[in-house]
Write a protein that holds these residues in place. Structure first.
Motif, PDB file in Angstrom:
ATOM      1  N   PHE A   6       0.815  -1.209   0.000  1.00 13.30           N
ATOM      2  CA  PHE A   6       0.000   0.000   0.000  1.00 13.30           C
ATOM      3  C   PHE A   6       0.850   1.261   0.000  1.00 13.30           C
ATOM      4  O   PHE A   6       1.951   1.280   0.549  1.00 13.30           O
ATOM      5  CB  PHE A   6      -0.895   0.025   1.249  1.00 13.30           C
ATOM      6  CG  PHE A   6      -1.939  -1.057   1.265  1.00 13.30           C
ATOM      7  CD1 PHE A   6      -3.210  -0.829   0.759  1.00 13.30           C
ATOM      8  CD2 PHE A   6      -1.645  -2.304   1.780  1.00 13.30           C
ATOM      9  CE1 PHE A   6      -4.170  -1.824   0.771  1.00 13.30           C
ATOM     10  CE2 PHE A   6      -2.595  -3.308   1.800  1.00 13.30           C
ATOM     11  CZ  PHE A   6      -3.861  -3.060   1.293  1.00 13.30           C
TER      12      PHE A   6
ATOM     13  N   ASN B 296      -0.206   0.905   5.720  1.00 12.90           N
ATOM     14  CA  ASN B 296      -1.299   0.180   6.370  1.00 12.90           C
ATOM     15  C   ASN B 296      -0.817  -0.935   7.288  1.00 12.90           C
ATOM     16  O   ASN B 296      -1.310  -2.064   7.243  1.00 12.90           O
ATOM     17  CB  ASN B 296      -2.274  -0.395   5.325  1.00 12.90           C
ATOM     18  CG  ASN B 296      -3.024   0.706   4.590  1.00 12.90           C
ATOM     19  OD1 ASN B 296      -2.864   1.882   4.918  1.00 12.90           O
ATOM     20  ND2 ASN B 296      -3.828   0.352   3.636  1.00 12.90           N
ATOM     21  N   LEU B 297       0.157  -0.605   8.135  1.00 10.80           N
ATOM     22  CA  LEU B 297       0.623  -1.571   9.137  1.00 10.80           C
ATOM     23  C   LEU B 297      -0.250  -1.467  10.376  1.00 10.80           C
ATOM     24  O   LEU B 297      -0.694  -0.371  10.727  1.00 10.80           O
ATOM     25  CB  LEU B 297       2.076  -1.277   9.518  1.00 10.80           C
ATOM     26  CG  LEU B 297       3.076  -1.279   8.369  1.00 10.80           C
ATOM     27  CD1 LEU B 297       4.464  -0.942   8.904  1.00 10.80           C
ATOM     28  CD2 LEU B 297       3.086  -2.605   7.654  1.00 10.80           C
ATOM     29  N   LEU B 298      -0.481  -2.583  11.045  1.00 11.90           N
ATOM     30  CA  LEU B 298      -1.283  -2.566  12.265  1.00 11.90           C
ATOM     31  C   LEU B 298      -0.442  -1.983  13.401  1.00 11.90           C
ATOM     32  O   LEU B 298       0.627  -2.509  13.724  1.00 11.90           O
ATOM     33  CB  LEU B 298      -1.737  -3.985  12.628  1.00 11.90           C
ATOM     34  CG  LEU B 298      -2.648  -4.659  11.595  1.00 11.90           C
ATOM     35  CD1 LEU B 298      -3.075  -6.037  12.081  1.00 11.90           C
ATOM     36  CD2 LEU B 298      -3.862  -3.816  11.300  1.00 11.90           C
ATOM     37  N   SER B 299      -0.932  -0.900  14.021  1.00 10.95           N
ATOM     38  CA  SER B 299      -0.149  -0.244  15.066  1.00 10.95           C
ATOM     39  C   SER B 299      -0.150  -1.062  16.350  1.00 10.95           C
ATOM     40  O   SER B 299       0.663  -0.839  17.229  1.00 10.95           O
ATOM     41  CB  SER B 299      -0.712   1.152  15.339  1.00 10.95           C
ATOM     42  OG  SER B 299      -2.016   1.050  15.867  1.00 10.95           O
ATOM     43  N   SER B 300      -1.070  -2.045  16.444  1.00  7.39           N
ATOM     44  CA  SER B 300      -1.149  -2.850  17.655  1.00  7.39           C
ATOM     45  C   SER B 300      -0.193  -4.037  17.628  1.00  7.39           C
ATOM     46  O   SER B 300      -0.099  -4.787  18.591  1.00  7.39           O
ATOM     47  CB  SER B 300      -2.579  -3.361  17.825  1.00  7.39           C
ATOM     48  OG  SER B 300      -3.003  -4.029  16.661  1.00  7.39           O
ATOM     49  N   ARG B 301       0.519  -4.212  16.504  1.00 10.85           N
ATOM     50  CA  ARG B 301       1.423  -5.352  16.384  1.00 10.85           C
ATOM     51  C   ARG B 301       2.849  -4.897  16.119  1.00 10.85           C
ATOM     52  O   ARG B 301       3.062  -3.875  15.481  1.00 10.85           O
ATOM     53  CB  ARG B 301       0.992  -6.244  15.197  1.00 10.85           C
ATOM     54  CG  ARG B 301      -0.257  -7.029  15.478  1.00 10.85           C
ATOM     55  CD  ARG B 301      -0.720  -7.749  14.241  1.00 10.85           C
ATOM     56  NE  ARG B 301      -1.662  -8.792  14.626  1.00 10.85           N
ATOM     57  CZ  ARG B 301      -1.425 -10.087  14.501  1.00 10.85           C
ATOM     58  NH1 ARG B 301      -0.301 -10.509  13.972  1.00 10.85           N
ATOM     59  NH2 ARG B 301      -2.321 -10.951  14.898  1.00 10.85           N
TER      60      ARG B 301
ATOM     61  N   LEU C  43       1.309 -11.816  10.037  1.00  8.01           N
ATOM     62  CA  LEU C  43      -0.152 -11.828   9.947  1.00  8.01           C
ATOM     63  C   LEU C  43      -0.716 -12.646   8.769  1.00  8.01           C
ATOM     64  O   LEU C  43      -1.618 -13.464   8.979  1.00  8.01           O
ATOM     65  CB  LEU C  43      -0.681 -10.384   9.916  1.00  8.01           C
ATOM     66  CG  LEU C  43      -2.185 -10.225   9.981  1.00  8.01           C
ATOM     67  CD1 LEU C  43      -2.770 -10.909  11.196  1.00  8.01           C
ATOM     68  CD2 LEU C  43      -2.571  -8.748   9.997  1.00  8.01           C
ATOM     69  N   PRO C  44      -0.185 -12.480   7.541  1.00  5.28           N
ATOM     70  CA  PRO C  44      -0.730 -13.289   6.445  1.00  5.28           C
ATOM     71  C   PRO C  44      -0.593 -14.787   6.711  1.00  5.28           C
ATOM     72  O   PRO C  44      -1.435 -15.580   6.269  1.00  5.28           O
ATOM     73  CB  PRO C  44       0.117 -12.876   5.237  1.00  5.28           C
ATOM     74  CG  PRO C  44       0.665 -11.551   5.586  1.00  5.28           C
ATOM     75  CD  PRO C  44       0.845 -11.549   7.070  1.00  5.28           C
TER      76      PRO C  44
ATOM     77  N   GLU D 232      -0.653 -16.155   9.749  1.00 10.65           N
ATOM     78  CA  GLU D 232      -1.691 -16.523  10.717  1.00 10.65           C
ATOM     79  C   GLU D 232      -3.015 -16.728   9.990  1.00 10.65           C
ATOM     80  O   GLU D 232      -3.795 -17.621  10.311  1.00 10.65           O
ATOM     81  CB  GLU D 232      -1.849 -15.420  11.772  1.00 10.65           C
ATOM     82  CG  GLU D 232      -0.747 -15.411  12.814  1.00 10.65           C
ATOM     83  CD  GLU D 232      -0.921 -14.278  13.812  1.00 10.65           C
ATOM     84  OE1 GLU D 232      -2.041 -14.101  14.319  1.00 10.65           O
ATOM     85  OE2 GLU D 232       0.062 -13.560  14.062  1.00 10.65           O
ATOM     86  N   ILE D 233      -3.252 -15.876   8.988  1.00  9.79           N
ATOM     87  CA  ILE D 233      -4.501 -15.968   8.231  1.00  9.79           C
ATOM     88  C   ILE D 233      -4.580 -17.274   7.450  1.00  9.79           C
ATOM     89  O   ILE D 233      -5.616 -17.928   7.412  1.00  9.79           O
ATOM     90  CB  ILE D 233      -4.646 -14.731   7.312  1.00  9.79           C
ATOM     91  CG1 ILE D 233      -5.051 -13.525   8.159  1.00  9.79           C
ATOM     92  CG2 ILE D 233      -5.652 -14.979   6.202  1.00  9.79           C
ATOM     93  CD1 ILE D 233      -5.120 -12.224   7.429  1.00  9.79           C
TER      94      ILE D 233
ATOM     95  N   TYR E 217       7.462  -1.400  17.455  1.00 15.83           N
ATOM     96  CA  TYR E 217       6.134  -1.117  16.923  1.00 15.83           C
ATOM     97  C   TYR E 217       6.264  -0.151  15.743  1.00 15.83           C
ATOM     98  O   TYR E 217       7.210   0.653  15.700  1.00 15.83           O
ATOM     99  CB  TYR E 217       5.236  -0.524  18.011  1.00 15.83           C
ATOM    100  CG  TYR E 217       4.742  -1.580  18.965  1.00 15.83           C
ATOM    101  CD1 TYR E 217       3.606  -2.325  18.648  1.00 15.83           C
ATOM    102  CD2 TYR E 217       5.428  -1.885  20.128  1.00 15.83           C
ATOM    103  CE1 TYR E 217       3.165  -3.320  19.482  1.00 15.83           C
ATOM    104  CE2 TYR E 217       4.992  -2.882  20.977  1.00 15.83           C
ATOM    105  CZ  TYR E 217       3.855  -3.606  20.655  1.00 15.83           C
ATOM    106  OH  TYR E 217       3.416  -4.608  21.472  1.00 15.83           O
TER     107      TYR E 217
ATOM    108  N   ALA F  20       5.013   2.597  14.888  1.00 15.97           N
ATOM    109  CA  ALA F  20       5.072   4.031  15.165  1.00 15.97           C
ATOM    110  C   ALA F  20       6.511   4.529  15.310  1.00 15.97           C
ATOM    111  O   ALA F  20       6.779   5.708  15.142  1.00 15.97           O
ATOM    112  CB  ALA F  20       4.280   4.347  16.424  1.00 15.97           C
TER     113      ALA F  20
ATOM    114  N   ARG G 235       5.614  -8.114   4.525  1.00 18.21           N
ATOM    115  CA  ARG G 235       4.300  -8.672   4.853  1.00 18.21           C
ATOM    116  C   ARG G 235       3.616  -9.207   3.600  1.00 18.21           C
ATOM    117  O   ARG G 235       3.022 -10.289   3.613  1.00 18.21           O
ATOM    118  CB  ARG G 235       3.447  -7.592   5.517  1.00 18.21           C
ATOM    119  CG  ARG G 235       2.084  -8.064   5.934  1.00 18.21           C
ATOM    120  CD  ARG G 235       1.298  -6.971   6.614  1.00 18.21           C
ATOM    121  NE  ARG G 235       0.917  -5.920   5.668  1.00 18.21           N
ATOM    122  CZ  ARG G 235       0.143  -4.879   5.993  1.00 18.21           C
ATOM    123  NH1 ARG G 235      -0.316  -4.747   7.214  1.00 18.21           N
ATOM    124  NH2 ARG G 235      -0.163  -3.981   5.084  1.00 18.21           N
TER     125      ARG G 235
END
Lengths: 322, 219
Positions: free
Chosen positions: A86, A90-95, A103-104, A106-107, A135, A137, A151
């Motif tokens: 992207f 669009n990275l998840l800030s909680s991970r 993540l992919p 895990e999916i 993280y 951020a 990713r």
């Protein structure tokens, strides 16, 4: 069989045509750049290629299956074979970095030891092994995009789609990300389809290119053949592929400049070379303003031009070898 | 302050905490799924179902529109049906939870909607199902906001539980009204107010710390 074959897809948003009769194929290992101005339909087209949007008509064959027609649950499975990078990462800030890359996997349900091994490989590939437990951020833009690319590669996709992957980055970071993507395409043999509005990106990354304007493909070929006549001509708005009653015709004309200017200089031995030209609309009249280089510095050719042209202004003189 | 009053104050604080924490827990158990449902079935959701989201939204707002003291009275038959009595701390948990569920649902919905749609696209593009979008994106990404919203809900519940005290639920509100107000015992009244201030500021501070920890340096 091509990896991806797009056949005459069209898409409308509330009466506005976003895409019209788009067709192209992408072979395995190829790298296709889709270039166009903002609003040309690039993003819609790319989102169609992984089924985030469905076209109104036409087929998108990915490994022989039509993304425009398969049911939702099959589409979810097919997307696992298509990586997506992207513009805004669009990275998840909680991970953490490692957990984002995992993540992919895990999916797709890969077991934990396998996930860990693959994440370590990918961190190494994009040069972020030291940042695994940070993280997002805390990362710079270029580092975030490296995580985004890692990713996208995690689940070993057959196709990698890039949505303006370098547009949010500074020039230096851009070239390092382009180098990474180019390595992935050449060394890993991963098929790449990317959209951009920058000629340089297409030149560095694309083996093939299609030019999109107002939702239609207006040119295609290799970057060298397509991009030599930049900047592209400005098309009028409201352009439609089919004629309605009373419509005017818009066409692209390629002329030898001698055919335009030579008649004006018929009585002189001077040769004229057009350096640059631009159409101008002033009041009710349309004029062509041209920067012309004459092969003499004598005034007789000038007076011939003055007889026909609206105005002639001598800007200066250059040596004959330039 | 006598030993007796101190005992009363301690017992009332424990009762208030019991009411607030139990109904707060129920608010999350009931409100969070409602918020996710509203978000997914809403106009820009992943599975649009206007026939579900509209009546649901209407019901949530209808409950929120009823003043809490009226809701307390209206719910007496229901409370009696659930816990067997309409008096006491346990009985007060029922109307408190019923008021808190839609309250927290709306607050949680706002947090869920603030999640960057690009992150939802990212997980969908990876081949994630809708359930995975909820589990990997919506809930973890909105966690800091959900914690802040839960803190606000708890503080509101502290006030509401005092109101429930007025109709026989016990707790700090009950103590303040019966001892402090009706018996003109100003020290008790001030003691209750002090305990409430400590309780609310403490909850808020704890909530802020948790929310910041869940934020991982972003925003």
């Amino acid at each position: 069989m091509s990896l991806l074959a797009v056949e005459q897809i069209s898409r409308q948003f509330g009466g506005q045509t976003a895409l019209q009769d788009i067709s192209f194929t992408v072979e395995r290992g190829d790298s296709l750049g889709i270039i166009g101005r903002s609003g040309a339909g690039k993003s819609t087209l790319l989102r169609c290629l992984n089924g985030l949007e469905r076209p109104d008509s036409g087929r998108i064959l990915f490994e022989g299956e039509d993304l425009a027609a398969v049911p939702d649950n099959r589409l979810v499975m097919l997307r696992r074979k298509i990586g997506f990078v992207f513009q805004h990462f669009n990275l998840l800030s909680s991970r953490t970095v490692a957990s984002n890359i995992a993540l992919p996997l895990e999916i797709t349900g890969a077991p934990a030891p396998q996930r860990k091994k693959r994440v370590a490989e990918l961190l190494d590939l994009v040069g972020l092994s030291d940042h695994a437990s940070k993280y997002p951020a805390l990362l710079s833009g270029g580092q975030k995009q490296r995580v985004g690319i890692a990713r996208a590669l995690a689940a070993n996709p057959a196709l990698l789609l890039c949505d303006e992957a370098t547009s949010a980055l500074d020039p230096e970071t851009t070239s390092s990300i382009l180098k990474l993507l180019s390595d992935i395409n050449h060394n890993l043999g991963l098929t790449l389809v990317f959209i951009t509005h920058e000629m340089d990106v297409v030149r560095q990354l694309g083996r093939h290119v299609v030019v999109l304007e107002h939702g239609r493909i207006i040119a295609r070929g290799t970057p060298d053949s397509v991009l030599q006549n930049d900047p592209p001509l400005r098309l009028p708005s409201g352009l439609s592929p089919t004629a309605r009653a009373g419509d005017h015709t818009v066409l692209r004309l390629t002329l030898d400049t001698q055919a335009l200017i030579a008649p004006l200089l018929a009585d002189s031995a001077a040769q004229a070379t057009v350096l640059d030209a631009q159409a101008r609309q002033t009041g009710g009249t349309q004029t062509l303003e041209a920067l012309v280089q004459l092969s003499t510095s004598t005034p007789d050719a000038l007076s011939l031009l003055q007889a026909t042209a609206q105005s002639v202004e001598v800007i200066g003189y250059v040596p004959s070898d330039t | 302050m006598s030993r007796l009053i101190l005992d009363l104050l301690l017992r009332a604080t424990a009762e208030t905490l019991e009411m607030v924490l139990a109904s707060g827990l129920l608010a999350v158990i009931g409100g969070l799924p409602l918020a996710v449902l509203m978000m997914l079935t809403g106009p820009s959701g992943l599975c649009r179902m206007p026939w579900l989201s509209r009546p649901l939204g209407l019901l949530i707002d209808a409950v929120r529109a009823v003043p809490f003291i009226i809701l307390l009275v209206l719910l007496i038959p229901f409370t009696r049906y659930v816990v067997g009595t309409s008096l006491g701390t346990t009985a007060a948990i029922v109307p408190l939870a019923i008021a808190a569920i839609p309250y927290f649902a709306r607050i949680a919905e706002v947090s869920l909607r603030e999640v960057d749609p690009g992150l939802i696209d990212a997980v969908r593009a990876m081949g994630g199902t809708r359930w995975m979008v909820v589990r990997y994106v919506l809930l973890p990404e909105s966690l800091p906001g959900l914690i802040s919203g839960f803190t606000v809900t708890l503080v509101t519940l502290v006030g509401a539980s005092a109101m429930a005290g007025a109709i026989g639920a016990g707790g700090l509100g009950d103590l303040a009204i019966r001892y402090g107000y009706q018996r003109f015992n100003t020290p008790v009244m001030l003691g209750v107010v002090l305990v409430l201030i400590v309780l609310v500021t403490g909850l808020q501070a704890l909530g802020n710390v948790c929310s910041r920890t869940a934020r991982h340096g972003s925003r």
